[in-house]
Design an enzyme around this catalytic site. Structure first.
Site, PDB file in Angstrom:
ATOM      1  N   LYS A  35     -22.427  31.588  14.150  1.00 53.19           N
ATOM      2  CA  LYS A  35     -21.406  31.998  15.131  1.00 53.19           C
ATOM      3  C   LYS A  35     -20.811  33.363  14.840  1.00 53.19           C
ATOM      4  O   LYS A  35     -20.419  34.073  15.746  1.00 53.19           O
ATOM      5  CB  LYS A  35     -20.308  30.939  15.205  1.00 53.19           C
ATOM      6  CG  LYS A  35     -19.502  30.813  13.934  1.00 53.19           C
ATOM      7  CD  LYS A  35     -18.581  29.599  13.963  1.00 53.19           C
ATOM      8  CE  LYS A  35     -17.769  29.534  12.701  1.00 53.19           C
ATOM      9  NZ  LYS A  35     -17.225  28.212  12.408  1.00 53.19           N
ATOM     10  N   ARG A 128      -7.538  19.744  10.660  1.00 50.34           N
ATOM     11  CA  ARG A 128      -8.182  20.247  11.871  1.00 50.34           C
ATOM     12  C   ARG A 128      -8.939  19.045  12.431  1.00 50.34           C
ATOM     13  O   ARG A 128      -8.321  18.025  12.671  1.00 50.34           O
ATOM     14  CB  ARG A 128      -9.078  21.466  11.573  1.00 50.34           C
ATOM     15  CG  ARG A 128      -9.371  22.283  12.840  1.00 50.34           C
ATOM     16  CD  ARG A 128     -10.180  23.538  12.590  1.00 50.34           C
ATOM     17  NE  ARG A 128     -11.604  23.253  12.403  1.00 50.34           N
ATOM     18  CZ  ARG A 128     -12.531  24.188  12.220  1.00 50.34           C
ATOM     19  NH1 ARG A 128     -12.186  25.464  12.192  1.00 50.34           N
ATOM     20  NH2 ARG A 128     -13.797  23.867  12.061  1.00 50.34           N
TER      21      ARG A 128
HETATM   22  C1  PLP Z   1     -17.518  28.014  11.105  1.00 50.52           C
HETATM   23  C2  PLP Z   1     -17.787  26.720  10.500  1.00 50.52           C
HETATM   24  C3  PLP Z   1     -18.451  26.637   9.262  1.00 50.52           C
HETATM   25  C4  PLP Z   1     -18.851  27.856   8.441  1.00 50.52           C
HETATM   26  O1  PLP Z   1     -17.744  28.367   7.762  1.00 50.52           O
HETATM   27  P1  PLP Z   1     -17.873  29.564   6.682  1.00 50.52           P
HETATM   28  O2  PLP Z   1     -16.533  29.651   6.067  1.00 50.52           O
HETATM   29  O3  PLP Z   1     -18.229  30.788   7.462  1.00 50.52           O
HETATM   30  O4  PLP Z   1     -18.924  29.180   5.721  1.00 50.52           O
HETATM   31  C5  PLP Z   1     -18.731  25.375   8.751  1.00 50.52           C
HETATM   32  N1  PLP Z   1     -18.354  24.250   9.423  1.00 50.52           N
HETATM   33  C6  PLP Z   1     -17.709  24.295  10.603  1.00 50.52           C
HETATM   34  C7  PLP Z   1     -17.311  23.020  11.272  1.00 50.52           C
HETATM   35  C8  PLP Z   1     -17.393  25.528  11.181  1.00 50.52           C
HETATM   36  O5  PLP Z   1     -16.745  25.561  12.351  1.00 50.52           O
END
Ligand code: PLP
Length: 353
Positions: A35, A128
């Site tokens: 993303k 969350r």
């Molecule tokens: C964005 C996201 C991640 C990745 O997080 P990083 O800190 O970039 O490694 C992992 N799990 C979920 C649910 C996310 O939304």
């Protein structure tokens, strides 16, 4: 063309290989999170070539863009009821916490002759997404047992996002216990325990990641070579795979404090200034409308970002040794937010190098 973001996919592949190797030593698989770079397919392929076992994104539009890459796809954000059809079409696995939605997914999967896999999300205190109440959790698993279109692939959690809670041996061990509880209800093995994002990596080095956790979802660690519990760089990775390039459109010596009565700036804030005497300044053709200015890190450490409006970035170049000229290009490394905003901006050209 400028502003431009240059993405070095060899560096992304190298970071991925480093982390895949590091994690596989502890029997952990990686889902590469796309993303942050708007799921650019070329960059996503660098993850795949680097050895990730799945691709993950929070947006189904992004996974749709990656449909031609032949690898397991995970949807990270909880499914919206209005997008069930596309979710079954373009993702193999989704993260879930609502039984009503899981039932809709099951029905749609049956209709399309598919089995959709889910990760049940457990809230370990970051507050969350995820099921917080353990009774509710096992209740939901009992109901899922009867859904013919759903397979529980695993359980997972997300930390260090809303509440800033750091993953520890204590809270993550809960996942292992919950997995055992779920396996008493269903008649197959729960394959995956997804132990979080880039903030869980530091536990690997300390040897404190609970045994049984066998998957992590990594974004920042792969793109910036950083763990996110304490923000430390990861050995043998690059932090400059993404570089933003902007063009100088004015160079002048000016005072450091504006002249006249100070009212509000372009964003309604009353600015404050420190008097550093005259400074050599330049303006680059990029602004807050293009990207998140706070995410810029000048590669030449003698350059200081002193401010920006919608379309103009103002830099203090007093200490710069090179004789900068109009039309010269200034390079910046980017923070996570900087990469996110630059790769989603229609004003920033993307170039793979
Ligand atoms: C964005 C996201 C991640 C990745 O997080 P990083 O800190 O970039 O490694 C992992 N799990 C979920 C649910 C996310 O939304």
């Amino acid at each position: 063309m400028y502003p431009r973001i240059e993405i070095d996919i060899k560096k992304i592949r190298h970071n991925t290989e480093t982390l895949v190797k590091k994690c596989s030593n502890s029997n952990i698989k990686i889902a590469g999170v796309t993303k942050v770079f708007c799921a650019d397919p070329v960059v996503a392929k660098a993850y795949v070539n680097g050895g990730v076992s799945a691709i993950a994104d929070s947006r189904i539009q992004n996974l749709k863009k990656l449909k031609d890459i032949n690898i397991e796809k995970w949807l990270l954000r909880l499914p919206a009821k209005s997008k069930i059809d596309e979710i079954i079409e373009y993702s193999d696995v989704s993260l879930n916490s609502e039984i009503e939605v899981i039932e809709l997914l099951s029905n749609k999967a049956i209709e399309k002759n598919k089995i959709h896999q889910i990760i049940i999300m457990v809230d370990l205190g970051d507050l969350r997404e995820g099921i917080f109440d353990r009774e509710e959790l096992f209740d939901i698993v009992n109901k899922i047992k009867n859904f013919k279109g759903i397979k529980i692939k695993g359980i997972g959690t997300n930390l260090t996002c809303y509440g800033g809670i750091i993953p520890k041996k204590d809270n993550l061990s809960e996942l292992v216990k919950i997995k055992q509880g779920i396996e008493k209800i269903i008649d197959y093995k729960v394959e995956t325990i997804s132990g979080g994002n880039s903030s869980s990596l530091y536990l690997l080095d300390k040897g404190e990641l609970p045994k049984g956790i066998n998957q992590l979802r990594l974004g920042e660690a792969l793109v910036l070579g950083r763990e996110t519990a304490y923000g430390k760089p990861i050995e043998n990775t690059y932090d400059d795979a993404f570089i933003l390039k902007t063009e100088i459109i004015e160079i002048k010596t000016k005072p450091s404090v504006p002249i006249g009565e100070i009212g509000m700036d372009a964003f309604g804030n009353k600015p404050v200034f420190e008097d550093k005497g005259n400074m050599k300044r330049c303006i680059c053709a990029i602004g807050r409308q293009d990207i998140d200015i706070d995410g810029l890190i000048p590669i030449d450490s003698n350059i200081k970002v002193i401010g920006a409006s919608s379309d103009h970035l103002i830099l203090d170049i007093t200490k710069v040794k090179k004789d900068l000229k109009l039309g010269d290009i200034i390079d910046f490394k980017l923070t996570y937010g900087g990469i996110l905003s630059a790769t989603t901006s229609p004003y920033v050209i993307k170039k793979i190098v």
